[in-house]
Enzyme design. Structure first.
Site, mmCIF file in Angstrom:
data_model
loop_
_atom_site.group_PDB
_atom_site.id
_atom_site.type_symbol
_atom_site.label_atom_id
_atom_site.label_comp_id
_atom_site.label_asym_id
_atom_site.label_seq_id
_atom_site.Cartn_x
_atom_site.Cartn_y
_atom_site.Cartn_z
ATOM 1 N N ASP A 9 0.871 -1.166 0.000
ATOM 2 C CA ASP A 9 0.000 0.000 0.000
ATOM 3 C C ASP A 9 0.914 1.224 0.000
ATOM 4 O OD1 ASP A 9 -2.420 1.537 0.352
ATOM 5 O OD2 ASP A 9 -1.852 1.773 2.446
ATOM 6 N N ASP A 11 -0.282 5.180 0.997
ATOM 7 C CA ASP A 11 -0.581 6.200 1.993
ATOM 8 C C ASP A 11 -0.790 5.583 3.372
ATOM 9 O OD1 ASP A 11 -0.657 8.731 0.471
ATOM 10 O OD2 ASP A 11 -2.167 7.657 -0.686
#
Length: 219
Positions: A9, A11
């Site tokens: 991922d 953020d």
């Protein structure tokens, strides 16, 4: 369990961005005398943009209020403001260690793919990823597995042999549904421990596990 690839991922996991983005929305709403609380905002974390916007509109009291707050928040977060989200502790060291081991990496984010590429370039880590996929490239965002499947497909990664790194419950669910095991490094909220292979307080703490997760391949 051993793996041959990794999918990240972005953020809240690699970039210390989620809290800054949340505060921009909360402060913008407050300036417009509209209530938005952190405990409500975290409900949108991990969702793709369209669904996150719909949830924010509901929290803010409708589309008109949402539009006003969105414009103000985006002004605070615009690239023109000079804002660059810093890397989370251990992010660069982990990516470098995986590169040295020859472990292919991909990135599966709920953020729009153009913004994903901009943020990766701004922090100097774009070259570590064989492929990226963004939330605007799939019909349904996390917790749907589509963005993980797209990132893996582009990178030529077998999801059954890949380890995901996530910070949110929606991201964990998406990775697991795509067939990946997950290491969780919580940011704004802590996902259910049952969804993950391991919880770590920081990406720095992943480094001692690399020999077990990604053992050297002998030829």
């Amino acid at each position: 369990m051993t793996f041959t690839a990794a999918v990240f991922d972005m953020d809240g996991l690699l970039l210390d961005s989620e809290r800054t983005i949340m505060n921009a929305w909360i402060d913008s709403a407050r300036a417009l005398q509209i209530a938005l609380h952190a405990e409500d905002y975290v409900q949108v974390v991990g969702h793709a943009e369209a669904e996150a916007n719909a949830r924010l509109a509901a929290l803010l009291g409708g589309d008109e209020a949402f539009g006003r707050v969105q414009r103000a928040a985006h002004a605070r977060l615009a690239p023109e403001s000079g804002l660059v989200f810093p890397l989370k502790p251990g992010a660069l060291a982990l990516l470098q260690a995986l590169q040295q081991r020859g472990v292919p990496c991909a990135l599966a984010s709920s953020t729009r793919v153009a913004e994903v590429r901009r943020r990766l370039a701004a922090t100097g880590i774009a070259s570590f990823f064989r492929a990226v996929a963004g939330g605007d490239e799939v019909v349904r965002g996390k917790p749907d597995p589509a963005v993980y499947r797209l990132a893996a497909q582009r990178a030529g990664i077998d999801t059954a042999q890949a380890l995901a790194f996530e910070d949110s419950d929606h991201g964990c669910a998406a990775a697991r549904a795509a067939g990946l095991q997950v290491v969780v490094v919580p940011d704004l909220k802590t996902p259910d421990a049952a969804l993950s292979l391991m919880h770590l307080a920081s990406l720095e703490l992943a480094l001692p596990h690399l020999d077990a997760w990604f053992p050297p391949r002998h030829t």
